[in-house]
Design a protein around this motif. Structure first.
Motif, PDB file in Angstrom:
ATOM      1  N   LEU A 287      42.489  27.016  45.687  1.00 51.01           N
ATOM      2  CA  LEU A 287      41.071  27.132  46.008  1.00 51.01           C
ATOM      3  C   LEU A 287      40.870  28.056  47.206  1.00 51.01           C
ATOM      4  O   LEU A 287      39.974  28.908  47.210  1.00 51.01           O
ATOM      5  CB  LEU A 287      40.490  25.746  46.302  1.00 51.01           C
ATOM      6  CG  LEU A 287      38.993  25.688  46.674  1.00 51.01           C
ATOM      7  CD1 LEU A 287      38.138  26.233  45.547  1.00 51.01           C
ATOM      8  CD2 LEU A 287      38.589  24.247  47.014  1.00 51.01           C
ATOM      9  N   GLY A 288      41.720  27.904  48.223  1.00 55.12           N
ATOM     10  CA  GLY A 288      41.598  28.741  49.409  1.00 55.12           C
ATOM     11  C   GLY A 288      41.817  30.209  49.106  1.00 55.12           C
ATOM     12  O   GLY A 288      41.073  31.078  49.581  1.00 55.12           O
ATOM     13  N   ILE A 289      42.865  30.506  48.301  1.00 58.88           N
ATOM     14  CA  ILE A 289      43.148  31.908  47.935  1.00 58.88           C
ATOM     15  C   ILE A 289      41.978  32.495  47.157  1.00 58.88           C
ATOM     16  O   ILE A 289      41.529  33.623  47.404  1.00 58.88           O
ATOM     17  CB  ILE A 289      44.450  31.981  47.114  1.00 58.88           C
ATOM     18  CG1 ILE A 289      45.657  31.627  47.997  1.00 58.88           C
ATOM     19  CG2 ILE A 289      44.628  33.370  46.512  1.00 58.88           C
ATOM     20  CD1 ILE A 289      46.943  31.468  47.220  1.00 58.88           C
ATOM     21  N   THR A 290      41.464  31.710  46.205  1.00 61.63           N
ATOM     22  CA  THR A 290      40.350  32.196  45.382  1.00 61.63           C
ATOM     23  C   THR A 290      39.107  32.455  46.230  1.00 61.63           C
ATOM     24  O   THR A 290      38.465  33.509  46.110  1.00 61.63           O
ATOM     25  CB  THR A 290      40.019  31.172  44.282  1.00 61.63           C
ATOM     26  OG1 THR A 290      41.196  30.918  43.509  1.00 61.63           O
ATOM     27  CG2 THR A 290      38.927  31.694  43.378  1.00 61.63           C
ATOM     28  N   LEU A 291      38.764  31.495  47.098  1.00 59.20           N
ATOM     29  CA  LEU A 291      37.565  31.654  47.917  1.00 59.20           C
ATOM     30  C   LEU A 291      37.709  32.800  48.912  1.00 59.20           C
ATOM     31  O   LEU A 291      36.736  33.516  49.187  1.00 59.20           O
ATOM     32  CB  LEU A 291      37.253  30.356  48.661  1.00 59.20           C
ATOM     33  CG  LEU A 291      36.776  29.181  47.796  1.00 59.20           C
ATOM     34  CD1 LEU A 291      36.494  27.957  48.652  1.00 59.20           C
ATOM     35  CD2 LEU A 291      35.529  29.568  47.005  1.00 59.20           C
ATOM     36  N   ALA A 292      38.916  32.996  49.439  1.00 55.12           N
ATOM     37  CA  ALA A 292      39.138  34.119  50.356  1.00 55.12           C
ATOM     38  C   ALA A 292      38.921  35.446  49.633  1.00 55.12           C
ATOM     39  O   ALA A 292      38.274  36.365  50.152  1.00 55.12           O
ATOM     40  CB  ALA A 292      40.544  34.044  50.952  1.00 55.12           C
ATOM     41  N   GLY A 293      39.473  35.537  48.415  1.00 51.78           N
ATOM     42  CA  GLY A 293      39.291  36.761  47.635  1.00 51.78           C
ATOM     43  C   GLY A 293      37.843  36.987  47.258  1.00 51.78           C
ATOM     44  O   GLY A 293      37.323  38.107  47.362  1.00 51.78           O
ATOM     45  N   VAL A 294      37.168  35.917  46.837  1.00 49.41           N
ATOM     46  CA  VAL A 294      35.761  36.030  46.462  1.00 49.41           C
ATOM     47  C   VAL A 294      34.913  36.416  47.676  1.00 49.41           C
ATOM     48  O   VAL A 294      33.997  37.248  47.574  1.00 49.41           O
ATOM     49  CB  VAL A 294      35.267  34.709  45.846  1.00 49.41           C
ATOM     50  CG1 VAL A 294      33.748  34.703  45.722  1.00 49.41           C
ATOM     51  CG2 VAL A 294      35.908  34.488  44.477  1.00 49.41           C
ATOM     52  N   SER A 295      35.206  35.836  48.830  1.00 52.47           N
ATOM     53  CA  SER A 295      34.456  36.166  50.046  1.00 52.47           C
ATOM     54  C   SER A 295      34.604  37.641  50.399  1.00 52.47           C
ATOM     55  O   SER A 295      33.632  38.304  50.801  1.00 52.47           O
ATOM     56  CB  SER A 295      34.924  35.291  51.216  1.00 52.47           C
ATOM     57  OG  SER A 295      34.700  33.922  50.944  1.00 52.47           O
ATOM     58  N   ALA A 296      35.831  38.156  50.234  1.00 52.17           N
ATOM     59  CA  ALA A 296      36.049  39.580  50.514  1.00 52.17           C
ATOM     60  C   ALA A 296      35.231  40.448  49.555  1.00 52.17           C
ATOM     61  O   ALA A 296      34.620  41.445  49.961  1.00 52.17           O
ATOM     62  CB  ALA A 296      37.535  39.905  50.394  1.00 52.17           C
ATOM     63  N   LEU A 297      35.207  40.050  48.276  1.00 53.24           N
ATOM     64  CA  LEU A 297      34.410  40.802  47.306  1.00 53.24           C
ATOM     65  C   LEU A 297      32.924  40.719  47.634  1.00 53.24           C
ATOM     66  O   LEU A 297      32.188  41.702  47.511  1.00 53.24           O
ATOM     67  CB  LEU A 297      34.664  40.251  45.897  1.00 53.24           C
ATOM     68  CG  LEU A 297      36.065  40.464  45.314  1.00 53.24           C
ATOM     69  CD1 LEU A 297      36.179  39.779  43.957  1.00 53.24           C
ATOM     70  CD2 LEU A 297      36.377  41.949  45.180  1.00 53.24           C
ATOM     71  N   MET A 298      32.471  39.549  48.072  1.00 53.72           N
ATOM     72  CA  MET A 298      31.067  39.383  48.424  1.00 53.72           C
ATOM     73  C   MET A 298      30.681  40.292  49.590  1.00 53.72           C
ATOM     74  O   MET A 298      29.640  40.955  49.557  1.00 53.72           O
ATOM     75  CB  MET A 298      30.783  37.927  48.786  1.00 53.72           C
ATOM     76  CG  MET A 298      30.787  36.961  47.611  1.00 53.72           C
ATOM     77  SD  MET A 298      30.787  35.223  48.137  1.00 53.72           S
ATOM     78  CE  MET A 298      29.350  35.173  49.210  1.00 53.72           C
ATOM     79  N   PRO A 367      44.881  40.566  40.358  1.00 57.06           N
ATOM     80  CA  PRO A 367      43.715  39.723  40.652  1.00 57.06           C
ATOM     81  C   PRO A 367      42.958  39.291  39.401  1.00 57.06           C
ATOM     82  O   PRO A 367      42.467  38.164  39.323  1.00 57.06           O
ATOM     83  CB  PRO A 367      42.856  40.632  41.537  1.00 57.06           C
ATOM     84  CG  PRO A 367      43.821  41.569  42.175  1.00 57.06           C
ATOM     85  CD  PRO A 367      44.869  41.811  41.145  1.00 57.06           C
ATOM     86  N   ARG A 368      42.872  40.197  38.410  1.00 52.11           N
ATOM     87  CA  ARG A 368      42.199  39.805  37.158  1.00 52.11           C
ATOM     88  C   ARG A 368      42.925  38.631  36.504  1.00 52.11           C
ATOM     89  O   ARG A 368      42.296  37.660  36.067  1.00 52.11           O
ATOM     90  CB  ARG A 368      42.167  40.980  36.192  1.00 52.11           C
ATOM     91  CG  ARG A 368      41.187  42.081  36.558  1.00 52.11           C
ATOM     92  CD  ARG A 368      41.143  43.107  35.439  1.00 52.11           C
ATOM     93  NE  ARG A 368      40.185  44.177  35.702  1.00 52.11           N
ATOM     94  CZ  ARG A 368      39.866  45.119  34.822  1.00 52.11           C
ATOM     95  NH1 ARG A 368      40.424  45.114  33.616  1.00 52.11           N
ATOM     96  NH2 ARG A 368      38.994  46.055  35.141  1.00 52.11           N
ATOM     97  N   GLY A 369      44.242  38.731  36.445  1.00 54.89           N
ATOM     98  CA  GLY A 369      45.020  37.660  35.820  1.00 54.89           C
ATOM     99  C   GLY A 369      44.882  36.343  36.565  1.00 54.89           C
ATOM    100  O   GLY A 369      44.771  35.274  35.952  1.00 54.89           O
ATOM    101  N   LEU A 370      44.877  36.418  37.904  1.00 59.90           N
ATOM    102  CA  LEU A 370      44.728  35.196  38.698  1.00 59.90           C
ATOM    103  C   LEU A 370      43.371  34.545  38.445  1.00 59.90           C
ATOM    104  O   LEU A 370      43.283  33.321  38.265  1.00 59.90           O
ATOM    105  CB  LEU A 370      44.888  35.521  40.186  1.00 59.90           C
ATOM    106  CG  LEU A 370      44.669  34.338  41.146  1.00 59.90           C
ATOM    107  CD1 LEU A 370      45.700  33.248  40.897  1.00 59.90           C
ATOM    108  CD2 LEU A 370      44.727  34.814  42.596  1.00 59.90           C
TER     109      LEU A 370
END
Length: 679
Positions: A287-298, A367-370
């Motif tokens: 969850l942390g990895i996903t949210l960190a990546g999403v936050s960067a994209l945001m 990242p797409r695969g993850l």
């Protein structure tokens, strides 16, 4: 193309089935879910005044969904399955709004993924941790908030005035129903509108300014409860928790996050589950990895489009604000209070899908695969979290406990009485039998066994002569030590209610519970009748109304629960039930040992004392230590040997209203004891 459309349709139907199955096996006829029926029935029986008499809780009031329930009840019926399906329908409408918002921001595919993930939420999220499909919780408020968010996006993009009108109406209706909306949507929308003022385009600046002014206006109307029109609604008590409790709340928040976003298939197959340390660490890491990546994209996509800015800022402020309020404020907190994070869960999924969808063409294969892996794991874990329910028959809406109690009462010709709210499901019995058996919810004082009306999700009308069903004067009381109402010892409670209501005409057994029967309506009887039935006062004895004194039986309407120092009045009037010893002659002298709640700028509380409409005296009850206050009651007013002493408390006020704490009770005097003397 046709195959893709067909596959999407199959997935949609399957996802809808999963959420519906979880809803039907989780919820049934219980007292909270009975609230819409009880309000509807009360309005029909007692008129519009019932709506203002009802004692609402701050997080499940039904102001704006009430017309929906009224329409359904009047046209389809009031069966328990109807209300349960309304709860599921509200959830589906929330999913639909999430789809529309994400589609406006990132297109159809990300919106479809977001909707599918929400529909495949795990059973704990839909059930008694997240309450996503519960008929009387924040899902109705969340629907209004999502409508407002969609309207704000459309307003900023197209500038049509009707979108601003829709936003205003939606926020007002839902915000009056549930103060939770202010943190989850109103404040975040205001922050997004403020960010929009940085726009270079004059048109965008003007729209953002108009939106901000509109939101400030809504905030003022909500804060003043439409300038006092809705003052009968409760406030949310605002009091900071201690640091140790805040740290504990932070730990609970992490556990709730793992339960909401579980990606481990076959984990958490029980109704409510407690994740192991390994599950927590793995889920939290993903969850942390996903949210960190999403936050960067945001962050990279901010200021790229008005719709994107609106969604991302609202989601970010909402999640942070909700978490801060949950961790920092003094609230009842448990796994079941995961419902406070309902909007956070939905918004996180929405922004994750929107951010990934907008950045998808530029993302590398890793990242797409993850992202796809996490989506598939979440959906799979949602389906498998049902566990045994997939190969067992659904539980009927009316569970066995309620059905057994209904059968027992009918077999003994009992159709009106009092029992606990959850332990004996008072509201559920009334709802299931459509009032054929009417049970009003009560609580037992934990220390003394004295019975008093339940104060939450009830109406004082129920505990007055008007609340007695026509033609029913024989009342029962269910006493059990396996309920939510404080009766920890059946023998103690039976002794206490016998002193309070007189000797029952009949005592029946229902499992390990006792069902006591009287030939008058107990708490709903006229106060004079209650006084005549209660035990007489012993002359010269201190009858303490403290939590340890055990004399709460002498208190009628207008009092809260006994405490160590006494019992506080709650409201503008309070009653003391007086029963003189047999053969009493002459005036009665009562000594009230009491203190007052004194707001700033006052020295005491003015208390007007009357009996049978005859004013006896006016007391100035002071604050601080308890003091004795003497009342003389002429013999002419006590010819029957009993009566009701009424205290008029015109200056009663709640500490919460004065900004002095979270207490919502309208306090005036604290009564420690009453003593009867002959001179």
């Amino acid at each position: 193309m046709a195959m893709r459309a067909g596959a999407a349709l199959v997935l949609l139907v399957a996802s809808l089935f999963v959420s519906l199955r979880y809803t039907l096996v989780t919820w049934g006829a219980e007292s909270d879910i009975a609230t819409p029926y009880l309000i509807w029935s009360g309005l029909r029986q007692y008129g519009p005044g019932f709506l203002t008499s009802f004692r609402y809780t701050a997080d499940n009031w039904l102001l704006w969904p009430l017309p929906l329930f009224w329409m359904v009840f009047s046209s389809i019926g009031t069966a328990p399955i109807t209300v349960i399906l309304i709860g599921w329908s509200l959830f589906i409408l929330c999913v639909l709004m999430a789809y529309l918002i994400v589609r406006n921001v990132a297109g159809n595919t990300p919106a479809s993924v977001a909707a599918t993930l929400l529909l495949l939420s795990n059973r704990s999220a839909i059930g008694a941790m997240g309450f996503l499909s519960y008929p009387v919780t924040h899902n109705a408020t969340m629907l209004g908030g999502l409508v407002a968010l969609y309207a704000a996006i459309r307003w900023n993009v197209h500038g049509r005035a009707w979108w601003l009108a829709l936003l205003t109406v939606s926020l007002l209706m839902c915000g009056l129903s549930d103060p939770w909306l202010r943190v989850t949507f109103l404040l975040p929308l205001a922050c997004a509108a403020g960010f929009g003022l940085l726009a270079v385009s004059p048109a965008s600046f003007a729209r953002s300014l108009a939106l901000l002014v509109c939101l400030i206006g809504v905030g003022i109307l909500l804060q003043t409860k439409l300038f006092g029109l809705f003052n009968f609604l409760p406030n949310i008590p605002l009091e900071l928790d201690s640091v140790p409790k805040q740290l504990k709340s932070l730990s609970l928040t992490a556990t709730l996050a793992v339960m909401w976003f579980n990606v481990l298939p076959l984990a958490g197959t029980s109704y409510l589950w407690s994740p192991s340390v390994g599950e927590t660490v793995l889920d939290a890491a993903l969850l942390g990895i996903t949210l960190a990546g999403v936050s960067a994209l945001m962050l990279r996509q901010l200021s790229k489009s008005v719709a994107t800015d609106m969604l991302f800022i609202v989601a970010g402020v909402s999640v942070i604000g909700t978490t801060a309020a949950f961790v920092g404020l003094h609230l009842d907190k448990s796994i079941q209070t995961g419902r406070y994070f309902m909007a956070s869960y939905v918004l996180i999924i929405m922004v994750s899908c929107a951010a990934a969808g907008r950045a998808w063409p530029r993302l590398a294969a890793g990242p797409r695969g993850l992202l796809w892996t996490i989506c598939i794991l979440m959906g799979t874990s949602g389906v498998t979290s049902g566990g045994p329910i997939w190969w067992t028959r659904p539980v009927p809406p009316v569970d066995r406990t309620v059905s057994r109690l209904i059968g027992f009462l009918r077999a003994n010709n009992l159709d009106y009485g009092f029992s606990s709210y959850f332990g004996q499901q008072a509201g559920a019995v009334t709802w299931t039998t459509r009032g054929g058996i009417t049970i009003w919810p009560i609580i037992f004082d934990q220390a003394t066994g004295i019975v008093r009306p339940r104060t939450g999700q009830t109406s004082p009308i129920w505990f007055s002569p008007a609340g007695v069903p026509v033609g029913r004067h024989r009342a029962f009381l269910v006493v059990s030590d396996h309920d939510d109402s404080g009766c920890r010892n059946v023998a103690l409670c039976v002794h206490a209610v016998t002193r309070q209501f007189g000797t029952p005409e009949e005592t029946l057994s229902f499992g390990d519970a006792r069902v006591l029967v009287w030939n008058y309506p107990l708490l709903a009887a006229a106060p004079g009748l209650q006084a005549a039935r209660a035990d007489p006062y012993p002359v010269g004895a201190e009858l303490e109304t403290t939590s340890s004194g055990g004399e709460g039986r002498i208190l009628g309407e207008g009092w809260s629960a006994p405490e160590a120092a006494g019992t506080w009045s709650d409201g503008s009037r309070a009653e003391i039930l007086l029963h003189l010893p047999a053969g009493w002659i002459g005036d009665a002298h009562l000594v009230l040992d009491a203190t007052a709640f004194v707001p700033p700028g006052r020295s005491g509380q003015t208390v007007t004392v009357s009996v049978d409409g005859h004013v006896l005296t006016a007391l100035n009850v002071l604050g601080g230590a308890d003091r004795p206050y003497e009342i003389t009651i002429p013999a002419s007013l006590l010819a029957t040997g009993s009566g009701v002493v009424e205290l008029s408390l015109p200056r009663a006020v709640s500490p919460n209203e004065l900004g002095m704490g979270p207490d919502l009770r309208r306090l005036a005097v604290n009564l420690h004891s009453v003593r009867l003397s002959r001179d």
